[in-house]
Design an enzyme around this catalytic site. Structure first.
Site, mmCIF file in Angstrom:
data_model
loop_
_atom_site.group_PDB
_atom_site.id
_atom_site.type_symbol
_atom_site.label_atom_id
_atom_site.label_comp_id
_atom_site.label_asym_id
_atom_site.label_seq_id
_atom_site.Cartn_x
_atom_site.Cartn_y
_atom_site.Cartn_z
ATOM 1 C CG ASN A 1 15.192 7.612 1.018
ATOM 2 O OD1 ASN A 1 15.843 6.719 1.547
ATOM 3 N ND2 ASN A 1 14.164 8.195 1.604
ATOM 4 C CD GLU B 1 12.426 11.021 0.885
ATOM 5 O OE1 GLU B 1 11.444 11.759 0.725
ATOM 6 O OE2 GLU B 1 12.677 10.072 0.145
ATOM 7 C CE1 TYR C 1 11.280 6.370 -5.040
ATOM 8 C CE2 TYR C 1 12.454 7.825 -3.532
ATOM 9 C CZ TYR C 1 11.564 6.780 -3.746
ATOM 10 O OH TYR C 1 10.989 6.135 -2.691
ATOM 11 C CG HIS D 1 8.224 8.674 6.269
ATOM 12 N ND1 HIS D 1 8.994 7.691 5.684
ATOM 13 C CD2 HIS D 1 7.674 9.365 5.233
ATOM 14 C CE1 HIS D 1 8.913 7.784 4.368
ATOM 15 N NE2 HIS D 1 8.109 8.790 4.064
ATOM 16 C CD GLU E 1 11.704 6.340 0.791
ATOM 17 O OE1 GLU E 1 11.358 6.944 -0.254
ATOM 18 O OE2 GLU E 1 11.373 6.700 1.933
ATOM 19 N NE ARG F 1 13.490 4.102 6.018
ATOM 20 C CZ ARG F 1 13.134 5.112 5.234
ATOM 21 N NH1 ARG F 1 12.985 4.935 3.928
ATOM 22 N NH2 ARG F 1 12.954 6.307 5.738
HETATM 23 O O1 IFM Z 1 6.193 8.172 -1.086
HETATM 24 C C1 IFM Z 1 7.416 8.830 -0.924
HETATM 25 C C2 IFM Z 1 8.002 8.534 0.437
HETATM 26 O O2 IFM Z 1 7.132 8.855 1.456
HETATM 27 C C3 IFM Z 1 9.267 9.325 0.617
HETATM 28 N N1 IFM Z 1 10.169 9.138 -0.463
HETATM 29 C C4 IFM Z 1 9.656 9.257 -1.805
HETATM 30 C C5 IFM Z 1 8.409 8.411 -1.966
HETATM 31 C C6 IFM Z 1 7.867 8.548 -3.399
HETATM 32 O O3 IFM Z 1 7.517 9.864 -3.667
#
Ligand code: IFM
Length: 443
Positions: free
Chosen positions: A293, A167, A295, A122, A353, A78
């Protein structure tokens, strides 16, 4: 059984990157200026004054990077297409040299057996479009649709999976409300308009992509976050629900339900004047897949409540944190996927992500990043649990292929599976990359 065996045949194991974070070559072959070029040149915006002018020099070293993906054993990649490479001022005359770069990249990926999953936006909006008003202006959504159609028309014979927007929350909130990202505006009213136009861009872009090439699958990549109330105090619970509306539902309800979340709209006192008839139909047209995505989670509270008034805390303290200061919370990935699969009718799902920045050390030519391996293993296990609970998970993209330019944080956080030496441009596979390759091959 390896974790990879928990998923269905044809599962995509990939890495994700973004153009501005890796390509460098900001002036090459007619590329135009983006809002990130301008923002990152402005003193004080980027930690240590770091610049993305070279980054990973991927624009020149892309063949080496494709070879590294093949060496790891990935079968998906990706990446994002830089809008100002293709349309230097955002609209008007296309720059064939800019598109040519992605042409070559796509061909090399396919040759290496790696399925391309490009993202059309992006965050690197052409500066010309920001000068004309940026995402708060409706015309930016129309410009995006034209750009999306042109790119998919060109590459859609070979590229079958397209992500419209990466995002939207970050584009809107970090870019227009808090000013921490390009274009660095702090304007709550403009942010509300920007949010709608980014979602409209998704809807119109999807239409344009589907009209431009047959058989293409289109989706969005939405960053999602668990919002946990600090305690059972009703005020904390109320704040957590609202934060969930702003972060998650603001962008998921329109695509899956054709409406913005009522509680959030009321809290922001939003008149929705920029929402025109038909917009929500375009935004909620069925997607072929959805990307999440993930985290971390955020613990939230109502600051008007004192600790003495707070009943028993709901959250464990002191979870490990990453270089970004984010809690390591793998259960959140499972919980969100399962929840969204219940709340909405999800199409095929990709984790578009997930990954982590830790303070890696290069010692004697190796990076022993056991902490990243464990992080990934725990998150893969959480995804496998969601899959077992019925979430139609089809692929997983690690953020990120190689250490790169982490936006306002510059080069400090290292998220890569591969170590980048930013002086020599040498790439060194971290231990986690080798482990990942072994996991995939056992799938
Ligand atoms: O680096 C970023 C990415 O561009 C978008 N999602 C989160 C990642 C980590 O912060």
């Amino acid at each position: 059984m390896s974790i990879a065996q928990s998923f269905s045949d044809g599962f995509v194991w990939g890495a994700a990157t973004a153009a501005f974070q890796i390509e460098g070559a900001l002036d090459a072959d007619g590329r135009g200026e983006s809002i990130w070029d301008r923002f990152s040149r402005t003193p004080g915006n980027i930690r240590n004054g770091d610049s993305a002018a070279i980054a990973c020099d991927h624009y020149n070293l892309w063949q080496k990077d494709v070879a590294i993906m093949k060496e790891i054993g990935l079968n998906g990649y990706r990446f994002s297409i830089s809008w100002p490479r293709v349309f230097p001022s955002g609209t008007g005359k296309m720059n064939p040299a800019g598109l040519g770069f992605y042409d070559r990249l796509v061909d090399a990926l396919l040759e290496a057996g790696i399925t391309p999953f490009p993202t059309l936006y992006h965050w690197d909006l052409p500066q010309g479009l920001e000068d004309a008003g940026g995402w708060p202006r409706r015309s930016t959504a129309y410009a995006f649709a034209d750009y999306a159609g042109a790119v998919v028309e060109h590459l859609g014979d070979r590229v079958k999976h397209w992500v419209t927007i990466n995002e939207p929350w970050c584009v809107v909130e970090l870019g227009y409300r808090f000013g921490e990202h390009a274009p660095g505006r702090r304007d709550a009213s403009a942010a509300l308009d920007a949010a709608h136009h980014v979602m409209l861009a998704h809807g119109l872009g999807m239409q344009a992509a589907k009209a431009a090439a047959s058989g293409v699958a289109v989706g969005i990549a939405k960053n999602v976050d668990v919002k946990t109330p600090r305690s059972t105090h009703p005020a904390d619970i109320r704040v957590a629900a609202l934060e969930d509306a702003f972060r998650n539902r603001w962008y998921l309800d329109p695509v899956f339900r054709g409406e913005y979340p009522h509680d959030g709209v009321v809290a922001r006192n939003w008149d929705q004047a920029c929402v025109l008839p038909g917009d929500l139909d375009a935004i909620s047209a069925p997607m072929d897949f959805v990307g999440f995505n993930y985290y971390s989670r955020t613990v939230v509270q109502d600051n008007s409540v004192s600790d003495a008034e707070r009943p028993r805390p709901l959250v464990e303290a002191d979870l490990p944190r990453t270089t970004m200061g984010w809690e390591v919370y793998p259960d959140g990935l499972r919980d969100l996927l399962v929840r969204f699969n219940g709340d909405y009718q999800l199409p095929p799902v990709y984790v578009t992500e997930n990954g982590v920045a830790f303070p890696d050390q290069l010692v004697d030519g190796a990076v022993h990043d056991e902490n990243r391996r464990v992080y990934l293993e725990q998150h893969f296990a959480a995804a496998a649990e969601a899959h077992a609970a019925g979430v139609p998970l089809r692929g997983y993209f690690i953020w990120t292929l190689m250490d790169n330019f982490e936006w306002a944080m510059g080069y400090t956080p290292r998220f890569g599976l591969v170590w980048t030496d930013f002086d020599t441009q040498e790439r060194i596979l971290k231990d986690s990359a080798r482990w990942l390759g072994e996991e995939i091959s056992r799938g």
